[in-house]
Scaffold this motif. Structure first.
Motif, PDB file in Angstrom:
ATOM      1  N   ALA A 183     -77.590 -21.838  22.061  1.00  0.00           N
ATOM      2  CA  ALA A 183     -77.332 -22.968  22.956  1.00  0.00           C
ATOM      3  C   ALA A 183     -78.036 -24.191  22.393  1.00  0.00           C
ATOM      4  CB  ALA A 183     -77.855 -22.653  24.349  1.00  0.00           C
ATOM      5  N   CYS A 184     -77.353 -25.330  22.424  1.00  0.00           N
ATOM      6  CA  CYS A 184     -77.953 -26.584  21.977  1.00  0.00           C
ATOM      7  C   CYS A 184     -77.890 -27.602  23.100  1.00  0.00           C
ATOM      8  CB  CYS A 184     -77.176 -27.144  20.780  1.00  0.00           C
ATOM      9  SG  CYS A 184     -77.511 -26.252  19.249  1.00  0.00           S
ATOM     10  N   ALA A 185     -78.984 -28.359  23.258  1.00  0.00           N
ATOM     11  CA  ALA A 185     -79.049 -29.373  24.314  1.00  0.00           C
ATOM     12  C   ALA A 185     -79.326 -30.728  23.682  1.00  0.00           C
ATOM     13  CB  ALA A 185     -80.155 -29.005  25.293  1.00  0.00           C
ATOM     14  N   PHE A 186     -78.570 -31.736  24.108  1.00  0.00           N
ATOM     15  CA  PHE A 186     -78.768 -33.098  23.605  1.00  0.00           C
ATOM     16  C   PHE A 186     -78.859 -34.056  24.789  1.00  0.00           C
ATOM     17  CE2 PHE A 186     -76.215 -30.783  20.521  1.00  0.00           C
ATOM     18  CZ  PHE A 186     -76.913 -30.997  19.332  1.00  0.00           C
ATOM     19  N   VAL A 187     -79.778 -34.995  24.679  1.00  0.00           N
ATOM     20  CA  VAL A 187     -79.841 -36.062  25.683  1.00  0.00           C
ATOM     21  C   VAL A 187     -79.949 -37.373  24.931  1.00  0.00           C
ATOM     22  CG1 VAL A 187     -81.094 -37.046  27.637  1.00  0.00           C
ATOM     23  CG2 VAL A 187     -80.965 -34.563  27.376  1.00  0.00           C
ATOM     24  N   HIS A 188     -79.026 -38.283  25.233  1.00  0.00           N
ATOM     25  CA  HIS A 188     -79.047 -39.595  24.586  1.00  0.00           C
ATOM     26  C   HIS A 188     -78.859 -40.640  25.676  1.00  0.00           C
ATOM     27  CE1 HIS A 188     -78.530 -42.645  21.503  1.00  0.00           C
ATOM     28  NE2 HIS A 188     -77.427 -43.052  22.124  1.00  0.00           N
ATOM     29  N   ASP A 189     -79.799 -41.583  25.759  1.00  0.00           N
ATOM     30  CA  ASP A 189     -79.861 -42.487  26.911  1.00  0.00           C
ATOM     31  C   ASP A 189     -79.874 -41.603  28.161  1.00  0.00           C
ATOM     32  OD1 ASP A 189     -80.026 -44.700  25.308  1.00  0.00           O
ATOM     33  OD2 ASP A 189     -77.864 -45.051  25.286  1.00  0.00           O
ATOM     34  N   ASP A 190     -78.908 -41.729  29.036  1.00  0.00           N
ATOM     35  CA  ASP A 190     -78.932 -40.844  30.213  1.00  0.00           C
ATOM     36  C   ASP A 190     -77.730 -39.891  30.220  1.00  0.00           C
ATOM     37  OD1 ASP A 190     -77.033 -42.706  30.690  1.00  0.00           O
ATOM     38  OD2 ASP A 190     -77.608 -43.143  32.755  1.00  0.00           O
ATOM     39  N   VAL A 191     -77.168 -39.665  29.035  1.00  0.00           N
ATOM     40  CA  VAL A 191     -76.034 -38.734  28.928  1.00  0.00           C
ATOM     41  C   VAL A 191     -76.515 -37.445  28.265  1.00  0.00           C
ATOM     42  CG1 VAL A 191     -73.771 -38.356  27.882  1.00  0.00           C
ATOM     43  CG2 VAL A 191     -74.371 -40.603  28.776  1.00  0.00           C
ATOM     44  N   ARG A 192     -76.081 -36.317  28.795  1.00  0.00           N
ATOM     45  CA  ARG A 192     -76.476 -35.045  28.201  1.00  0.00           C
ATOM     46  C   ARG A 192     -75.233 -34.292  27.715  1.00  0.00           C
ATOM     47  NH1 ARG A 192     -75.685 -30.964  32.474  1.00  0.00           N
ATOM     48  NH2 ARG A 192     -75.413 -32.111  34.382  1.00  0.00           N
ATOM     49  N   ALA A 193     -75.435 -33.542  26.660  1.00  0.00           N
ATOM     50  CA  ALA A 193     -74.363 -32.675  26.158  1.00  0.00           C
ATOM     51  C   ALA A 193     -74.944 -31.292  25.930  1.00  0.00           C
ATOM     52  CB  ALA A 193     -73.802 -33.239  24.860  1.00  0.00           C
ATOM     53  N   GLU A 194     -74.224 -30.286  26.389  1.00  0.00           N
ATOM     54  CA  GLU A 194     -74.668 -28.894  26.217  1.00  0.00           C
ATOM     55  C   GLU A 194     -73.627 -28.158  25.385  1.00  0.00           C
ATOM     56  OE1 GLU A 194     -75.016 -27.201  30.095  1.00  0.00           O
ATOM     57  OE2 GLU A 194     -75.893 -29.034  30.905  1.00  0.00           O
ATOM     58  N   VAL A 195     -74.100 -27.444  24.411  1.00  0.00           N
ATOM     59  CA  VAL A 195     -73.195 -26.640  23.576  1.00  0.00           C
ATOM     60  C   VAL A 195     -73.657 -25.191  23.659  1.00  0.00           C
ATOM     61  CG1 VAL A 195     -72.243 -26.295  21.273  1.00  0.00           C
ATOM     62  CG2 VAL A 195     -72.942 -28.590  21.999  1.00  0.00           C
ATOM     63  N   THR A 196     -72.737 -24.305  23.982  1.00  0.00           N
ATOM     64  CA  THR A 196     -73.059 -22.876  23.994  1.00  0.00           C
ATOM     65  C   THR A 196     -72.054 -22.159  23.108  1.00  0.00           C
ATOM     66  OG1 THR A 196     -73.730 -23.145  26.297  1.00  0.00           O
ATOM     67  CG2 THR A 196     -73.553 -20.885  25.470  1.00  0.00           C
ATOM     68  N   ALA A 197     -72.560 -21.489  22.091  1.00  0.00           N
ATOM     69  CA  ALA A 197     -71.689 -20.752  21.159  1.00  0.00           C
ATOM     70  C   ALA A 197     -71.973 -19.263  21.300  1.00  0.00           C
ATOM     71  CB  ALA A 197     -71.960 -21.197  19.729  1.00  0.00           C
ATOM     72  N   THR A 198     -70.912 -18.479  21.444  1.00  0.00           N
ATOM     73  CA  THR A 198     -71.076 -17.021  21.535  1.00  0.00           C
ATOM     74  C   THR A 198     -70.007 -16.333  20.688  1.00  0.00           C
ATOM     75  OG1 THR A 198     -69.721 -17.037  23.531  1.00  0.00           O
ATOM     76  CG2 THR A 198     -72.104 -16.899  23.851  1.00  0.00           C
ATOM     77  N   GLY A 199     -70.355 -15.201  20.154  1.00  0.00           N
ATOM     78  CA  GLY A 199     -69.375 -14.462  19.368  1.00  0.00           C
ATOM     79  C   GLY A 199     -69.843 -13.044  19.121  1.00  0.00           C
ATOM     80  N   SER A 200     -68.884 -12.188  18.779  1.00  0.00           N
ATOM     81  CA  SER A 200     -69.261 -10.794  18.539  1.00  0.00           C
ATOM     82  C   SER A 200     -70.052 -10.673  17.241  1.00  0.00           C
ATOM     83  CB  SER A 200     -68.010  -9.910  18.506  1.00  0.00           C
ATOM     84  OG  SER A 200     -67.088 -10.439  17.588  1.00  0.00           O
ATOM     85  N   SER A 201     -69.727 -11.502  16.249  1.00  0.00           N
ATOM     86  CA  SER A 201     -70.507 -11.468  15.007  1.00  0.00           C
ATOM     87  C   SER A 201     -70.648 -12.899  14.502  1.00  0.00           C
ATOM     88  CB  SER A 201     -69.809 -10.597  13.975  1.00  0.00           C
ATOM     89  OG  SER A 201     -68.541 -11.121  13.713  1.00  0.00           O
ATOM     90  N   LEU A 202     -71.779 -13.511  14.771  1.00  0.00           N
ATOM     91  CA  LEU A 202     -71.982 -14.886  14.319  1.00  0.00           C
ATOM     92  C   LEU A 202     -72.572 -14.851  12.903  1.00  0.00           C
ATOM     93  CD1 LEU A 202     -73.354 -17.062  17.275  1.00  0.00           C
ATOM     94  CD2 LEU A 202     -71.093 -17.035  16.281  1.00  0.00           C
TER      95      LEU A 202
END
Lengths: 288, 175
Positions: B136-155
């Motif tokens: 999972a990656c979390a980003f906050v820029h000014d007052d905007v946030r972005a969340e990225v969640t990556a899942t897989g059987s074999s990363l």
């Protein structure tokens, strides 16, 4: 409504409610454990929905023949099978609409075209199943209204809880209750009256009418009540009047009233009609 | 009610439920194949992202008004959510994402990881599940946030590199 091991309808209710309850717990328990304060608050607040309908059932007790287990079963169906089926079905219909007309169009119109159909049909199926289980105990339209209302309120409790918890998670501000209370004010106080309980009460009236009259016309009336409720639900979900025609908070509130009031008025009229046309249960038993 | 009628009602009700719970989702999978969106630009609450080559998605998984999009990179699912306003930093957001991940059955957090969008440094957490892995990656820029969640059987490392390349395309310039 005694347990009957040879009853296909009872087995269907048991298996579907059991399976849906497991899926529901699997989907909601992790969030509830991660946000215990918010989860407890949401559960308590949205469970309050059941109180006015419990009071309604007590007030109409002399005109109801269905045993208490029937609305309880309806509530369980609404809270489990109807919620989980709607979750999978509405999401898939959204995908189909996105494939046909594009993602932006689907995001705007899926709540109008997909969700009302799936949710109302599955809740209605629950009402039909409970009426079949309690066959012969349905006295009249009021039984159907109360049964439908309980089925709808079960759906409403879980849906409200899910929205509140989703808002808490999306908020990403920790285990706080403010998002839960905000959702309760919007979905519980402002939109609570004319929501699932009222919609399914109308379908319940139609199903009970068909179950007691047993004519082809009454079956068409039941089907018509379902179609009507889908239309009312679509109107409620539609973006129509959502901006309050630019008249601020009062305009938005007026929009909520205009979109939600027809369903409430229909139930109010149905209750009055049934009280006028159908004899109380005790009197009918005396004359029988 | 006779047994036959009871059976008819039971079959009809079960058919309705199964049609919506299984039938329509299967139909959706059958008629909504994944499409290659490499080179296409997506806008979520003012945050833009141009998908690198060979990134795929299902049509219903881009919800611009909700600020959500889900991509398929190889076998991995990459879920991106953008929202605002947000008053905390990326580390706090990553901890909040970890809070929910930890509560999922079979999910265990492993090491923190580096995450970088276009000009914005984020905070990340890796995790393993019973059937695979993810991060999972979390980003906050000014007052905007972005969340990225990556899942897989074999990363595998190649897939992780491709997901990182996708994340690097997240641009907060217009947000």
């Amino acid at each position: 409504m005694r347990p009957d091991p040879a009853s296909p309808t009872q087995w269907t209710a048991l298996l579907l409610i059991g399976a849906a309850a497991i899926l529901l717990l699997y989907n909601t328990l992790p969030v509830a454990l991660a946000y215990p304060r918010a989860g407890t608050t949401a559960l308590v607040l949205f469970s309050l929905f059941a109180l006015p309908f419990w009071w309604l059932r007590r007030r109409l007790a002399d005109r109801l023949a269905l045993p208490a287990a029937a609305p309880a079963l309806g509530l369980l169906w609404g809270a489990t099978v109807a919620v989980m089926t709607s979750l999978f079905g509405s999401r898939a219909l959204h995908g189909l609409l996105a494939t046909m007309w594009g993602p932006a169009w689907a995001e705007r119109w899926s709540p109008v075209l997909a969700a009302p159909v799936v949710e109302e049909v599955v809740k209605a199926a629950g009402v039909v199943l409970v009426v079949a289980i309690a066959w012969g105990r349905v006295h009249g339209v009021l039984d159907g209204i109360v049964l439908g209302a309980f089925c709808g309120v079960g759906f409403q409790i879980v849906e409200g809880y899910a929205f509140a918890m989703s808002s808490t998670v999306v908020n990403r501000a920790g285990d706080v209750v403010e998002p839960v209370i905000a959702v309760f004010i919007v979905r519980g106080v402002l939109a609570g009256l004319w929501s699932h309980a009222v919609f399914t009460a109308i379908v319940g009236a139609g199903v009970a009418y068909a179950a007691t009259r047993k004519t082809a016309r009454s079956v068409w009336i039941a089907a018509g009540s379902l179609a009507g409720v889908i239309a009312l639900h679509a109107l409620w979900n539609s973006p129509l009047l959502r901006d309050g025609l630019g008249l601020g908070v009062l305009g938005v509130l007026a929009g909520v009233m205009i979109k939600g009031l027809p369903a409430v008025l229909i139930v109010w009229w149905l209750v009055r009609w049934a009280k006028r046309e159908e004899a109380p249960v005790a009197r009918s038993a005396e004359t029988a | 009610m006779s047994r036959t009628r009871s059976l008819t009602v039971a079959i009809a009700v079960a058919a309705v439920v199964l049609a919506f719970a299984l039938g329509i989702p299967l139909l959706n999978k059958a008629v909504s194949p994944t499409v290659d969106v490499g080179g296409e630009t997506f806008t979520l609450q003012g945050v833009t992202l141009t998908a690198p080559a060979a990134v795929r998605m299902r049509p219903g998984y881009y919800q611009p008004e909700s600020g959500r999009v889900e991509f398929l990179v190889g076998d991995a699912e990459v879920d991106i959510v953008v929202a605002g306003p947000y008053g905390f930093d990326a580390e706090y957001l990553a901890d909040e994402m970890a809070r929910l991940l930890e509560a999922q059955p079979g999910v265990h957090l492993t090491d923190p990881r580096d995450c970088a969008a276009d000009g914005v440094q984020g905070a990340g957490r890796s995790f393993v599940t019973e059937t695979g892995a993810g991060f999972a990656c979390a980003f906050v820029h000014d007052d905007v946030r972005a969340e990225v969640t990556a899942t897989g059987s074999s990363l595998d490392s190649a897939t992780v590199d491709r997901i990182d390349a996708l994340i690097a395309q997240l641009s907060f310039e217009a947000a």
